[in-house]
Scaffold this active site. Structure first.
Site, short mmCIF file in Angstrom:
data_model
loop_
_atom_site.label_atom_id
_atom_site.label_comp_id
_atom_site.label_asym_id
_atom_site.label_seq_id
_atom_site.Cartn_x
_atom_site.Cartn_y
_atom_site.Cartn_z
CB CYS B 163 -0.91 0.00 1.21
SG CYS B 163 -1.69 -1.57 1.50
CG HIS B 295 -2.72 4.42 5.02
ND1 HIS B 295 -2.43 4.23 3.69
CD2 HIS B 295 -2.89 3.16 5.54
CE1 HIS B 295 -2.42 2.92 3.43
NE2 HIS B 295 -2.71 2.26 4.53
CD GLU B 306 -3.52 7.84 8.79
OE1 GLU B 306 -4.38 7.01 8.45
OE2 GLU B 306 -2.95 8.62 8.00
CE LYS B 327 -5.68 4.13 1.07
NZ LYS B 327 -4.85 5.20 1.64
CG HIS B 332 -6.21 0.68 0.16
ND1 HIS B 332 -5.17 1.25 -0.56
CD2 HIS B 332 -5.65 0.24 1.32
CE1 HIS B 332 -4.05 1.15 0.13
NE2 HIS B 332 -4.31 0.55 1.27
CG PHE B 391 -0.99 -5.56 4.71
CD1 PHE B 391 -1.54 -4.87 5.77
CD2 PHE B 391 -1.80 -6.43 4.00
CE1 PHE B 391 -2.87 -5.04 6.13
CE2 PHE B 391 -3.13 -6.60 4.35
CZ PHE B 391 -3.67 -5.91 5.41
#
Lengths: 100, 404
Positions: B163, B295, B306, B327, B332, B391
């Site tokens: 990501c 994010h 976050e 997003k 995403h 990830f």
């Protein structure tokens, strides 16, 4: 009967012994056996252990377990190992007799 | 060290196949999320909500004989790159071509080719796959295809960090232009992995929302998989000025790091370190930032971590930040996400309008900042930050400034 072998002092179904074996494979807690009365949060399951366990259970019993990690974790949805066994038994029963 | 400016933007997104349509729809708070069509939405599939690039016709962009060599991810990449280059007004003649980079982020490369080819032999019992299977699916294909289609002969490669891929790619390109290692860069990200196999893989992680993506909101249910590409043209300020180019914004800082902790669980400390590194690289203080493109995946864990990390980095200034997750509108897009978000952030600063976080139902106690809920807002932005946390615990953060 093969299930005789897994019967201890208490009666245990095939499903229960299979569930225990699957959970035992994922546990990280330093503890020799997994018992029906064990609380899930005492077994030291981390991050991906829960979803890997669900995958094993779904594969073993050919069921679909409804679970979203964003709305709680396994430890909040199931208190004890026996709760998991009950949920699996119910899903297996549904699979065998589809809703009319 | 040169100042690095953006002189071209291009995008292929679930909200339109051009940078203009993408930005108009972001400002309008439109949703690009809907039922899957790229793979049959049959009972085998639990996850049916995705953010697809809709009605994308490759033959509208490429001759038929070229299409056979291009996975969907490379098609998106080239279309976005061509738009960005056209806007910049640069032609990559000699000798500039030799010093022009193509550094592209992609999480998995040609996943559609992967799925389609291997379904043929594993499931349909066909005997062979296309001879272009490998060059279509290789993860470097988007960078290779851009270099060939646009005539870029300098450093070209794909950066893969799930990501965070696009943000890492753009950050590297930014540093290469800033240091003078290259004279120009086409950079960004591309992803197209809405396939049956990929969706089933995401389903199994139990992190997907069944319907919409509600980052930072009460009642959020997880992420929605997206796709698309966004590209930017970077060049030194003096070069852009000398040729009279329109300057769309400036990249001023890039920070990155790894959690070295959990494979998938977010790590607040790792997020903090990447944000601080980006601010240090930019020579800015936390109070200099007005907008954060988060994010913000819409998972319980990311959004809480976050938010905590933003508190740690920005202190009391965190409450003054306008924070949004685009997003919520485009899903995403994994390895393309950072590029889609950079484009949004640059245009937000340029126009003084922050795109909203849509689907917001109300505050969650763990997410207590200003997420610009549901409706775009006028905000004077001098500097902005975009976060990407992947990830594998790989974090990358960009800081941009409105050009003045």
């Amino acid at each position: 009967m093969c299930d005789q072998e897994v019967m201890g002092a208490d009666f245990m179904t095939d499903i229960a012994s299979d569930v225990i074996a699957i959970i035992a494979k994922r546990k990280r807690a330093d503890k020799p056996n997994v018992e029906l009365s064990d609380r899930l949060d005492s077994l030291g399951l981390e991050s991906l252990d829960g979803v890997e366990m669900i995958f094993d259970l779904e594969e073993k019993f050919d069921i679909q377990i409804p679970y979203n990690a964003n709305t709680g974790n396994l430890r909040t949805q199931f208190d004890t190992v026996n709760d998991v066994v009950s949920a699996i038994e119910s899903l297996v029963a549904q699979r065998k007799s589809p809703a009319t | 060290m040169s100042r690095v400016v953006v002189t071209g933007l291009g995008a292929v997104t679930p909200l339109g196949h051009s940078i203009g349509s993408y930005w108009q729809n972001l400002k309008a708070g439109a949703s690009g999320i809907g039922p899957v069509t790229l793979t049959p939405a049959n009972d085998e599939l639990v996850q049916k909500a995705v953010a697809e690039v809709k009605q994308f016709d490759p033959l509208a962009h490429f001759p038929e004989r070229e299409v056979s060599a291009l996975d969907r991810v490379s098609q998106f990449a080239i279309v976005a790159a061509r738009e960005a280059i056209a806007q910049s007004g640069i032609t990559f003649d000699m000798p500039l071509s030799l010093r022009a980079a193509a550094i592209i982020g992609s999480g998995v490369g040609g996943q559609t080719t992967h799925d389609d080819s291997f379904r043929r032999i594993y499931r349909e019992d066909r005997k062979r796959v296309s001879p272009l299977t490998i060059p279509r699916l290789m993860v470097n294909a988007p960078a290779s295809q851009i270099s060939m289609a646009c005539g870029l002969r300098g450093p070209a490669f794909v950066v893969a960090s799930a990501c965070a891929s696009a943000t890492h790619a753009i950050g590297l390109a930014f540093h290469m232009v800033r240091s003078g290692q290259v004279e120009c860069a086409v950079t960004g990200g591309a992803e197209a992995c809405i396939t049956f196999g990929t969706l089933r893989g995401w389903e199994a992680m139990r992190v997907m929302s069944p319907d919409v993506c509600r980052p930072f909101s009460r009642g959020r249910m997880g992420l929605i998989l997206g796709e698309g590409a966004a590209m930017v043209v970077l060049e030194p300020l003096e070069r852009a000025r000398a040729r009279g180019a329109e300057i769309l914004g400036e990249i001023v800082g890039f920070g990155m790091g790894a959690d070295a902790a959990d494979l998938t669980a977010p790590d607040r400390g790792g997020m903090v370190r990447a944000m601080r590194a980006a601010l240090a690289d930019a020579g800015l203080a936390p109070r200099d930032i007005q907008y954060v493109n988060a994010h913000g995946t819409g998972t319980a864990a990311n959004d809480e971590s976050e938010t905590g990390a933003l508190h740690d980095v920005f202190g009391t200034h965190a409450e003054k930040l306008a924070i949004s997750s685009t997003k919520s509108m485009v899903g995403h897009a994994l390895g393309a996400a950072g590029a889609l978000e950079l484009a949004a952030m640059l245009l937000a600063a340029r126009e003084g309008i922050v795109p909203p976080t849509i689907g917001y139902l109300g505050p969650d106690p763990a997410c207590d900042l200003d997420y610009v809920p549901n409706k775009a807002r006028a905000v004077t932005i001098d500097a902005a930050m975009s976060n990407s946390f992947a990830f594998g615990g790989l974090n990358a953060v960009l800081v941009t400034k409105k050009f003045s």
